[in-house]
Motif scaffolding. Sequence first.
Motif, PDB file in Angstrom:
ATOM      1  N   VAL A 241       0.812  -1.225   0.000  1.00 59.01           N
ATOM      2  CA  VAL A 241       0.000   0.000   0.000  1.00 59.01           C
ATOM      3  C   VAL A 241       0.842   1.269   0.000  1.00 59.01           C
ATOM      4  CG1 VAL A 241      -1.971  -1.105   1.106  1.00 59.01           C
ATOM      5  CG2 VAL A 241      -0.210  -0.036   2.533  1.00 59.01           C
ATOM      6  N   GLY A 242       2.138   1.160   0.279  1.00 63.61           N
ATOM      7  CA  GLY A 242       2.956   2.365   0.300  1.00 63.61           C
ATOM      8  C   GLY A 242       4.431   2.072   0.414  1.00 63.61           C
ATOM      9  N   THR A 243       5.245   3.043  -0.017  1.00 62.51           N
ATOM     10  CA  THR A 243       6.700   2.923   0.098  1.00 62.51           C
ATOM     11  C   THR A 243       7.276   4.242   0.588  1.00 62.51           C
ATOM     12  OG1 THR A 243       7.077   3.609  -2.204  1.00 62.51           O
ATOM     13  CG2 THR A 243       6.836   1.246  -1.775  1.00 62.51           C
ATOM     14  N   ALA A 244       8.405   4.141   1.288  1.00 59.31           N
ATOM     15  CA  ALA A 244       9.114   5.325   1.766  1.00 59.31           C
ATOM     16  C   ALA A 244      10.607   5.086   1.613  1.00 59.31           C
ATOM     17  CB  ALA A 244       8.763   5.614   3.227  1.00 59.31           C
ATOM     18  N   VAL A 245      11.360   6.161   1.410  1.00 58.58           N
ATOM     19  CA  VAL A 245      12.806   6.041   1.303  1.00 58.58           C
ATOM     20  C   VAL A 245      13.451   6.667   2.531  1.00 58.58           C
ATOM     21  CG1 VAL A 245      13.001   8.197  -0.014  1.00 58.58           C
ATOM     22  CG2 VAL A 245      14.826   6.485  -0.149  1.00 58.58           C
ATOM     23  N   SER A 271       0.142   0.169  11.888  1.00 56.56           N
ATOM     24  CA  SER A 271      -0.241  -1.226  12.084  1.00 56.56           C
ATOM     25  C   SER A 271       0.140  -2.126  10.909  1.00 56.56           C
ATOM     26  CB  SER A 271      -1.751  -1.320  12.306  1.00 56.56           C
ATOM     27  OG  SER A 271      -2.459  -0.780  11.185  1.00 56.56           O
ATOM     28  N   ALA A 272       0.769  -1.564   9.863  1.00 56.70           N
ATOM     29  CA  ALA A 272       1.074  -2.328   8.650  1.00 56.70           C
ATOM     30  C   ALA A 272       2.168  -3.363   8.888  1.00 56.70           C
ATOM     31  CB  ALA A 272       1.492  -1.383   7.532  1.00 56.70           C
ATOM     32  N   ASN A 273       2.183  -4.368   8.020  1.00 54.79           N
ATOM     33  CA  ASN A 273       3.317  -5.284   7.955  1.00 54.79           C
ATOM     34  C   ASN A 273       4.415  -4.597   7.149  1.00 54.79           C
ATOM     35  OD1 ASN A 273       1.965  -7.448   9.296  1.00 54.79           O
ATOM     36  ND2 ASN A 273       0.852  -7.858   7.399  1.00 54.79           N
ATOM     37  N   ILE A 274       5.632  -4.601   7.661  1.00 48.87           N
ATOM     38  CA  ILE A 274       6.719  -3.806   7.079  1.00 48.87           C
ATOM     39  C   ILE A 274       7.829  -4.697   6.542  1.00 48.87           C
ATOM     40  CG2 ILE A 274       8.526  -2.108   7.588  1.00 48.87           C
ATOM     41  CD1 ILE A 274       5.718  -0.908   7.563  1.00 48.87           C
ATOM     42  N   ARG A 275       8.356  -4.301   5.370  1.00 46.01           N
ATOM     43  CA  ARG A 275       9.560  -4.927   4.833  1.00 46.01           C
ATOM     44  C   ARG A 275      10.531  -3.826   4.442  1.00 46.01           C
ATOM     45  NH1 ARG A 275       9.519  -9.102  -0.221  1.00 46.01           N
ATOM     46  NH2 ARG A 275       8.971  -7.248  -1.410  1.00 46.01           N
ATOM     47  N   VAL A 276      11.815  -3.999   4.787  1.00 47.56           N
ATOM     48  CA  VAL A 276      12.849  -3.029   4.430  1.00 47.56           C
ATOM     49  C   VAL A 276      13.789  -3.674   3.423  1.00 47.56           C
ATOM     50  CG1 VAL A 276      14.718  -1.555   5.262  1.00 47.56           C
ATOM     51  CG2 VAL A 276      12.689  -1.930   6.705  1.00 47.56           C
ATOM     52  N   GLU A 324       8.715  -0.715   2.782  1.00 43.21           N
ATOM     53  CA  GLU A 324       7.458  -1.115   2.116  1.00 43.21           C
ATOM     54  C   GLU A 324       6.420  -1.450   3.167  1.00 43.21           C
ATOM     55  OE1 GLU A 324       9.525  -3.265  -1.786  1.00 43.21           O
ATOM     56  OE2 GLU A 324       8.636  -4.474  -0.182  1.00 43.21           O
ATOM     57  N   ALA A 325       5.183  -0.977   2.965  1.00 41.90           N
ATOM     58  CA  ALA A 325       4.080  -1.253   3.893  1.00 41.90           C
ATOM     59  C   ALA A 325       3.038  -2.115   3.218  1.00 41.90           C
ATOM     60  CB  ALA A 325       3.458   0.067   4.350  1.00 41.90           C
ATOM     61  N   TYR A 326       2.621  -3.175   3.915  1.00 38.71           N
ATOM     62  CA  TYR A 326       1.621  -4.116   3.397  1.00 38.71           C
ATOM     63  C   TYR A 326       0.447  -4.174   4.369  1.00 38.71           C
ATOM     64  CZ  TYR A 326       5.296  -5.815   0.268  1.00 38.71           C
ATOM     65  OH  TYR A 326       6.287  -5.909  -0.687  1.00 38.71           O
ATOM     66  N   GLU A 327      -0.758  -4.217   3.817  1.00 40.43           N
ATOM     67  CA  GLU A 327      -1.959  -4.336   4.646  1.00 40.43           C
ATOM     68  C   GLU A 327      -2.850  -5.450   4.130  1.00 40.43           C
ATOM     69  OE1 GLU A 327      -4.023  -0.669   5.109  1.00 40.43           O
ATOM     70  OE2 GLU A 327      -2.326   0.373   6.053  1.00 40.43           O
ATOM     71  N   GLU A 328      -3.423  -6.207   5.067  1.00 39.44           N
ATOM     72  CA  GLU A 328      -4.315  -7.325   4.697  1.00 39.44           C
ATOM     73  C   GLU A 328      -5.725  -6.816   4.453  1.00 39.44           C
ATOM     74  OE1 GLU A 328      -3.808 -10.924   7.075  1.00 39.44           O
ATOM     75  OE2 GLU A 328      -2.124  -9.908   8.090  1.00 39.44           O
TER      76      GLU A 328
END
Length: 328
Positions: A241-245, A271-276, A324-328
């Motif tokens: 759902v979104g990305t940040a640098v 509350s998102a699931n995060i991946r770097v 990176e942010a992921y939401e279910e």
Amino acid sequence: MRPCRAGLGVCATTLVERGTLKVGDVFTAGAAWGKCRALQDEFGNSLEEAGPSTPVRLVGWTTGADRAPRAGDALSVVPDEPTARKLADARNELANQARDAKLRAASSSGFDKFMANLGGEGIKEERTFPIVLKADTAGSVEAITSSLEGLDVQDDVSRVKAKVIYSGVGDLTKSDIAVASVQGAFVVAFNVGSNAAAMDEERRLSGAVRTNYYSVVYDVLEEIEGKLQKVLSPTPDGELVGTAVVKQCFDIGKLGKVAGCGVETGWIRKSANIRVMRGDAIMYQGRLRTLRSVKVDVERIDAGSDCGLSFRDWEEVEVGDIVEAYEE
């Protein structure tokens, strides 16, 4: 063994060592057999017979490419077709038994290794990525198998290796698809197609097995390496759902290391699931500890805004990392 020009079916190149090979001879090689319909020299000229030390292309294989002999199998002339069929069938049955034993070993080895490693210090969990491989020649099968089984990706706790659990020469058959379905294998077809029965079986399985066609070895290796990386570090649950640098990093007392970020797409929710990500490498997967705008805790930051992030149980973030942010 490979397809000849149109109308000749499957052919193989052999070198006569003793005696004479003639048009009309019945022969066996490995699990294959046939009756010689044509002999050709290296220039494509037709021959009636070939003597010792003569390399020839042999046309007349009855069993087809799905029961092709392997490179190095001895070709022998036999008295008649019933004898040839009996010998080839017996060898094929032995080959099937050996293949089944190999598949059973492949199924259990991952679990056995995992159980053996429980309680061990510094020992990584090993996983395998099973592959069914069909190619146009025995040489291609051997070269691709060697390259694939040399692939190995790992992190601090796990490693994943490619394993060719079954391979062969010629078009994919129904039995190849069945093996892939049972073993959950990735199917590689290199410079070959699928016969009608294989395509019907694939449709019947409704997407559980999908054949992947290639003509360049590099493409095969690149695809499988990407698959291994996904097995090692799967994508977080949910949709991106979104990305940040990460623009700056700060050490802030009890908060520890905080990443100053600019949200580039979508939004980042606490509350998102995060991946770097750092280039192609996955550096972290987990959840945020804090999400701040200036010095205020917030639940969400949208694209175009800056924010401060800190991560649960991880402080190795660096400038340039992508969040990176992921939401279910």
